[in-house]
Design an enzyme around this catalytic site. Structure first.
Site, short mmCIF file in Angstrom:
data_model
loop_
_atom_site.label_atom_id
_atom_site.label_comp_id
_atom_site.label_asym_id
_atom_site.label_seq_id
_atom_site.Cartn_x
_atom_site.Cartn_y
_atom_site.Cartn_z
N ASN A 1 -26.72 3.48 36.76
CA ASN A 1 -27.97 3.35 35.96
C ASN A 1 -28.46 4.74 35.29
O ASN A 1 -28.70 5.78 36.17
CB ASN A 1 -29.12 3.33 37.22
N LYS B 1 -30.85 5.52 33.95
CA LYS B 1 -32.32 5.85 33.68
C LYS B 1 -32.80 6.64 32.54
O LYS B 1 -32.04 6.28 31.45
CB LYS B 1 -32.77 6.95 34.88
N HIS C 1 -36.57 -1.90 39.90
CA HIS C 1 -36.02 -0.69 40.53
C HIS C 1 -37.33 -0.22 41.01
O HIS C 1 -38.32 -0.36 40.88
CB HIS C 1 -35.54 0.09 39.13
N GLU D 1 -38.43 2.82 40.91
CA GLU D 1 -39.23 3.58 39.97
C GLU D 1 -40.15 2.61 39.20
O GLU D 1 -41.27 2.99 38.79
CB GLU D 1 -38.26 4.49 38.82
N GLU E 1 -31.85 -0.57 47.92
CA GLU E 1 -31.91 0.61 47.73
C GLU E 1 -33.12 1.36 48.37
O GLU E 1 -34.49 1.40 47.89
CB GLU E 1 -32.15 1.21 46.19
N GLY F 1 -32.31 9.42 44.59
CA GLY F 1 -32.61 10.91 43.76
C GLY F 1 -32.82 12.18 44.65
O GLY F 1 -33.30 12.88 44.29
N SER G 1 -28.44 7.99 46.36
CA SER G 1 -27.56 9.02 46.50
C SER G 1 -26.11 8.79 46.92
O SER G 1 -25.46 9.34 47.41
CB SER G 1 -28.22 9.86 47.49
P1 PGA Z 1 -29.64 8.06 42.71
O1 PGA Z 1 -30.32 6.80 42.06
O2 PGA Z 1 -28.12 7.47 42.87
O3 PGA Z 1 -29.97 9.31 41.61
O4 PGA Z 1 -30.09 8.25 44.19
C1 PGA Z 1 -30.07 5.47 42.28
C2 PGA Z 1 -31.12 4.65 41.46
O5 PGA Z 1 -32.09 4.91 41.61
O6 PGA Z 1 -30.30 3.42 41.12
#
Ligand code: PGA
Length: 277
Positions: free
Chosen positions: A33, A35, A120, A122, A192, A198, A238
């Site tokens: 992803n 982003k 997601h 976010e 998640e 993140g 992460s």
């Molecule tokens: P990250 O993000 O690996 O940077 O924690 C994962 C995601 O948001 O899908």
């Protein structure tokens, strides 16, 4: 004693059958992803790097790249002749119309997408997406032949209150509402935990496995065990080369949704390799 040996043999044989069946049914799916990262030049650069570093057979594993909308067409051309598959990070549930700034499923298909990430955290937290909206999007994606990667997961506060299962359960029932078992089998669920996204702080393999097992059990209750066994459940939050191996070894973790670590070819490749082990 002979009896015990026979029993032992049967158990091993059943275990083998189960593992073989499971492996056949659920391929490992690693999705990157991106982003809101990478312009066109950077998109080309990353894909070229990945073509060099992913120089091994993927077997039954699937590797998806989910760049921003503006990079989809270019990414589609760049991955031609490679095993990489293309996904988007969001979509609207209508085919077309006066929805300024939105992208339709039809547009994603014409750009070469086969997958789409939906709900997601976010999108939920920053853009106010609800389970109801994500459900509409998932139904639409399935109706046009896009495979939705549906994200769910609890916040830190919810985990600390010990209500992870309740939260995940409400999310699953909401996002899968009125979706048939035939369609649910095609979906990818991405667990998640919001506190792990993140932050560099991943769920331990056991913490993740516990929730994945719960998710599969719940899908089994809502549909059937046969359906639950077919649903791919990714872990995200992460995921890095250092923790991917242990996470992906868990029986109910069928892949990873990778954010930060997918932006560099070396780290994404190391995660793909971990999935093949
Ligand atoms: P990250 O993000 O690996 O940077 O924690 C994962 C995601 O948001 O899908």
């Amino acid at each position: 004693m002979p009896r015990r040996r026979k029993f032992h043999y049967l158990t091993r044989s059943l275990k083998k059958q189960y593992t073989t069946r499971k492996n056949l049914m659920r391929p490992k799916v690693i999705a990157g992803n991106w982003k809101m990262n990478k312009d066109l030049l950077e998109t080309e650069g990353l894909i070229n790097d990945l073509k060099r570093t992913v120089n091994f057979e993927l077997g039954s594993a699937k590797v998806l790249l989910c760049p921003p909308f503006t990079s989809l067409s270019l990414a589609k051309k760049s991955i031609e002749g490679t095993p990489f598959l293309l996904g988007a990070q969001n979509m609207h549930y209508m085919d077309e119309g006066a929805y300024t700034g939105e992208i339709s499923p039809k547009m994603l298909l014409s750009a070469g997408c086969q997958y789409v990430i939906l709900g997601h955290s976010e999108r939920r937290q920053i853009f106010g997406e609800t389970n109801e909206l994500i459900n509409k999007k998932a139904k639409k994606a399935l109706s046009v032949g896009l495979i939705p990667i549906i994200c769910i997961g609890e916040t830190l506060e919810e985990r600390e209150k010990n209500i992870t299962e309740q939260i995940v359960s409400v999310q699953i029932k909401g996002v899968l509402k009125d979706i048939s078992s035939q369609d649910v089998e095609k979906c990818i669920m991405a667990y998640e935990p919001v506190w792990a996204i993140g932050t560099g702080k991943n769920a331990t393999p056991q913490q993740a496995e516990d929730v994945h097992k719960f998710i599969r059990k719940l899908i089994g209750q809502l549909y059937s065990w046969n359906t639950a066994e077919k649903v791919v459940i990714q872990y995200g939050g992460s995921v890095k080369p250092e923790n991917a191996g242990d996470l992906l070894l868990q029986p109910n973790i069928d892949g990873a949704l990778v954010g930060g670590a997918c932006l560099k070819a070396d780290s994404f490749t190391a995660i793909i390799k971990a999935a093949l082990r």
